[in-house]
Design a protein around this motif. Structure first.
Motif, PDB file in Angstrom:
ATOM      1  N   THR A 164      -3.687   0.769 -14.288  1.00  0.00           N
ATOM      2  CA  THR A 164      -4.434   1.336 -13.157  1.00  0.00           C
ATOM      3  C   THR A 164      -5.931   1.138 -13.327  1.00  0.00           C
ATOM      4  O   THR A 164      -6.631   0.706 -12.413  1.00  0.00           O
ATOM      5  CB  THR A 164      -4.155   2.843 -13.037  1.00  0.00           C
ATOM      6  N   ALA A 209      -8.390  -1.047 -11.075  1.00  0.00           N
ATOM      7  CA  ALA A 209      -9.579  -0.470 -10.436  1.00  0.00           C
ATOM      8  C   ALA A 209     -10.801  -1.322 -10.759  1.00  0.00           C
ATOM      9  O   ALA A 209     -11.634  -1.602  -9.891  1.00  0.00           O
ATOM     10  CB  ALA A 209      -9.780   0.957 -10.910  1.00  0.00           C
ATOM     11  N   VAL A 244      -4.907   2.090  -5.562  1.00  0.00           N
ATOM     12  CA  VAL A 244      -5.927   2.372  -6.574  1.00  0.00           C
ATOM     13  C   VAL A 244      -7.315   2.134  -5.972  1.00  0.00           C
ATOM     14  O   VAL A 244      -7.575   1.081  -5.403  1.00  0.00           O
ATOM     15  CB  VAL A 244      -5.733   1.458  -7.807  1.00  0.00           C
ATOM     16  N   GLU A 245      -8.181   3.138  -6.084  1.00  0.00           N
ATOM     17  CA  GLU A 245      -9.543   2.999  -5.550  1.00  0.00           C
ATOM     18  C   GLU A 245     -10.440   2.410  -6.636  1.00  0.00           C
ATOM     19  O   GLU A 245     -10.292   2.745  -7.810  1.00  0.00           O
ATOM     20  CB  GLU A 245     -10.089   4.382  -5.174  1.00  0.00           C
ATOM     21  N   PRO A 246     -11.381   1.560  -6.243  1.00  0.00           N
ATOM     22  CA  PRO A 246     -12.243   0.947  -7.268  1.00  0.00           C
ATOM     23  C   PRO A 246     -13.042   1.985  -8.062  1.00  0.00           C
ATOM     24  O   PRO A 246     -13.321   1.771  -9.240  1.00  0.00           O
ATOM     25  CB  PRO A 246     -13.161   0.025  -6.480  1.00  0.00           C
ATOM     26  N   LYS A 256     -12.077   4.514  -9.319  1.00  0.00           N
ATOM     27  CA  LYS A 256     -11.247   5.081 -10.375  1.00  0.00           C
ATOM     28  C   LYS A 256     -11.734   4.616 -11.751  1.00  0.00           C
ATOM     29  O   LYS A 256     -11.418   5.215 -12.777  1.00  0.00           O
ATOM     30  CB  LYS A 256      -9.795   4.646 -10.130  1.00  0.00           C
TER      31      LYS A 256
END
Ligand SMILES: Nc1ncnc2c1ncn2[C@@H]1O[C@H](COP(=O)(O)OP(=O)(O)O)[C@@H](O)[C@H]1O
Ligand SMILES: [Mg+2]
Lengths: 403, 240
Positions: A314, A318, A396-398, A400
């Motif tokens: 993850t 990200a 997944v958000e960057p 993160k």
């Protein structure tokens, strides 16, 4: 630079173990179709090997492989009189289970129409066809008998003179070939005491009837061997195999014999279909359903593995997104791993299968069609399994990266 | 040499406000922040913890859109409140470079590959990407560690690889959030001087959030944040 490959190299041990697990599952999927093909093969093998144009059996029965069929052996001669019939041979078949050296010996006993048929057509791997009218047998290697072994059956002892390979009955038992007379003797073997009682009873029945009283000599005959009684029926066989002469219309001969009120006729193809529908069909559906379940299980397991592999990444995903990676980069990373896992699993399934299937007690036959089908299944599984991981990765958000 | 393009600011923030949460849990992390950074300028962002520095930096980095305000980078409006005016991912890979307190290297790629991946994401051919990645590692003095995985690098080496990665696509704006917090003061100063060198040599704008007051002389300008508001350093000093 291929991200998927780099990740795999970094986690080689885990990846290899996962591929092994998937491979074993796929091996089961492949095995299921192999077992089915084996069933089909074994079910129809005897009918195919015997090579009769048609089978004459007891009226309204489905033939010797499906159920009990009883015919007088002299029907053979009636059939030989039909125009166009080249040969007619008695066929005797039944399954027996005995003990041999302390272990159960289950065999499918088949009679060969000695002397016309000595078993020359059998796929012998050792020894020879039958050489005399009695006390010899040809055993399939499934039975575990060796050349020269002595097998007591009924009141006689039979010597194994030949060994075949791959001759299994539709139930998967090894076949043993005897002359028809020996096969009948094994089938109708009665203990001495039963015989003595039967002869005494016969004598008693005869003595109570008018011709027994009028002809005392008959009482002596009644107490003797059955074969000495002219009024008793000839021995019963399971079926008569008929081959037609070259250039003869098989359908016409079949039509003639079918018109007889005491028998039923099955063509070679008809007999095959009976066997497949009767013995194999339910097994086929059983295995098919099991295979479908296995495919689902494999998909779910693979999806979970891909999903956890993705979860582990993850943070890296990200970071890739933060750097502005396109969706295709992230999807490619996951999908390629899934496909590679599938491909490796397939290879492992194939190679372990090659080694393992021959050790199965019943025949497992892998056909090229099944291999292609498995490849298709693996492709579908891999893509389906990666969906969950891809779905996760897309969410997944960057930012993160910062957590 | 003062062409119009030269005069366009590298980045302009216009009335940026960020509100996290709603109702009772509402936090105003950034309030009406307006400022401009010119090309080739190295700017420090100071302030106590919780002042909103990271919020501002991530907003400018297009990974944490503001609740209100506009962001213009290189003359191009990119965000209007949380509405994207360009493809943000494409814009990030072409124009922005990030460095954080942690290096955030991808653990299954070695040092050179970590730089290379940034280039390949931006459509540089693998062979060329590799050559350029090696040059950057060389520039940052970690070329000898090129084929080591991040695990095998010291914190300082990791951070220098991260800086190389941030520089890879020659971004017009480099955003660094406490990049030297995990380094000793010597290494920290080296990284700060590197930013200055990059800004002055390549004309990139660099915004650095830092607590490290020992290296402040490196910066062209210093801003201070407090409770979500941005104060010019001189202003802040003057009002004190
Ligand atoms: N994701 C978030 N959700 C809610 N509140 C946040 C979030 N990120 C930051 N904050 C709050 O916003 C304020 C500013 O945070 P931040 O920008 O991280 O400050 P700094 O980097 O100057 O320490 C703090 O009060 C912090 O608790
Ligand atoms: Mg912060």
């Amino acid at each position: 630079m291929n991200l998927a490959a780099q990740d795999i190299r970094h986690n080689l041990g885990r990846f290899a173990l996962t591929a092994l697990g998937i491979g074993l599952l796929l091996m089961l999927v492949l095995g299921m179709s192999g077992i089915y093909q084996g069933l089909v093969f074994e079910a129809t093998q005897l009918v195919d090997e015997v090579g009769a144009d048609f089978w004459v059996v007891q009226k309204n029965t489905r033939g010797p492989f499906a159920e009990v069929s009883r015919l007088p052996a002299n029907l053979e001669f009636r059939l030989l009189a039909v125009p166009g019939v080249r040969s007619a041979q008695s066929f005797v078949a039944h399954t027996i289970q005995r003990e041999q050296q302390g272990r159960p010996l289950r065999m499918f006993v088949q009679g060969l129409a000695w002397p016309d048929d000595k078993g020359e057509w059998l796929p012998l791997t050792g020894g020879r066809p039958l050489g005399q009218a009695h006390y010899e047998m040809i055993a399939d290697q499934i039975l575990g008998l060796a050349l020269g072994d002595k097998v007591p059956l009924g009141k006689d002892v039979f010597t194994v003179v030949g060994v075949t390979k791959g001759m299994a009955s539709s139930a998967g038992d090894g076949t043993a070939f005897f002359t028809v007379r020996d096969a009948l003797a094994i089938q109708f073997d009665l203990p001495g005491e039963t015989m003595r009682l039967e002869r005494a009873a016969r004598r008693h029945r005869a003595a109570n009837q008018d011709f027994g009283r009028v002809q005392p000599e008959l009482l002596e005959r009644a107490g003797g061997p059955s074969s000495a009684l002219p009024a008793l029926a000839t021995p019963l066989v399971s079926a008569i195999l008929v081959k037609v002469a070259p250039g003869t219309d098989t359908a016409a001969v079949v039509a003639t014999v079918s018109a007889w009120p005491d028998v039923t006729v099955h063509t070679h193809e008809g007999q095959r279909q009976l066997l497949l529908r009767g013995n194999v069909d339910r097994a086929r559906r059983q295995l098919g359903l099991f295979r479908v379940i296995l495919v689902f299980v494999s998909t779910i397991i693979m999806a979970l593995i891909i999903y956890t592999l993705t979860l582990d990444k993850t943070h890296d995903i990200a970071m890739l997104k933060l750097m502005g990676a396109r969706h295709s980069v992230v999807v490619g990373l996951i999908l390629q791993q899934a496909l590679l896992l599938g491909a490796l699993g397939y290879a492992i399934a194939y190679y372990i299968g090659q080694w393992l299937y021959p050790l199965f007690p019943r025949r497992v036959m892998i056909t090229p069609d099944d291999l292609w089908m498995l490849a298709g299944i693996v492709l579908a599984i891999s893509v389906a399994a990666s969906l969950l991981g891809i779905w996760k990765a897309m969410r997944v958000e960057p930012n993160k990266v910062l957590s | 040499m003062n062409s119009a393009a030269q005069n366009t600011p590298a980045v302009e923030a216009l009335g940026l406000t960020k509100v996290y949460g709603r109702g009772n849990t509402e936090v105003v992390a950034m309030k009406d922040v307006t400022f401009t950074v010119a090309k080739g300028e190295v700017v420090a962002l100071l302030g106590p913890s919780g002042a909103g520095k990271s919020t501002l930096l991530t907003a400018l980095g297009l990974i944490n859109p503001p609740t209100a305000g506009r962001i213009v980078i290189g003359g191009q409006p990119v965000l209007d409140a949380d509405r994207a005016l360009v493809n943000l991912a494409a814009f990030r890979r072409q124009h922005l470079g990030f460095v954080f307190q942690k290096a955030n290297l991808i653990p299954f790629l070695n040092a050179v590959q970590n730089v290379q991946v940034a280039l390949e994401i931006n459509d540089t051919r693998p062979r060329q990407a590799r050559r350029r990645a090696m040059e950057l590692l060389d520039y940052l003095g970690v070329a000898d560690r090129a084929d080591h995985l991040p695990d095998a690098l010291s914190g300082g080496q990791q951070q220098r690889v991260a800086v190389a990665r941030a520089l890879a696509n020659q971004p017009s704006l480099i955003l660094a959030d406490e990049p030297t917090a995990a380094l000793d003061s010597h290494r920290g100063r080296q990284v700060m001087e590197l930013f200055r060198k990059v800004a002055h040599e390549r004309g990139s704008a660099v915004i650095v959030v830092t607590h490290d007051h020992r290296a402040l002389d490196v910066f062209d300008r210093k801003y201070e944040m407090e409770d979500g508001r941005l104060l010019d350093r001189h202003e802040a000093a003057g009002s004190a």
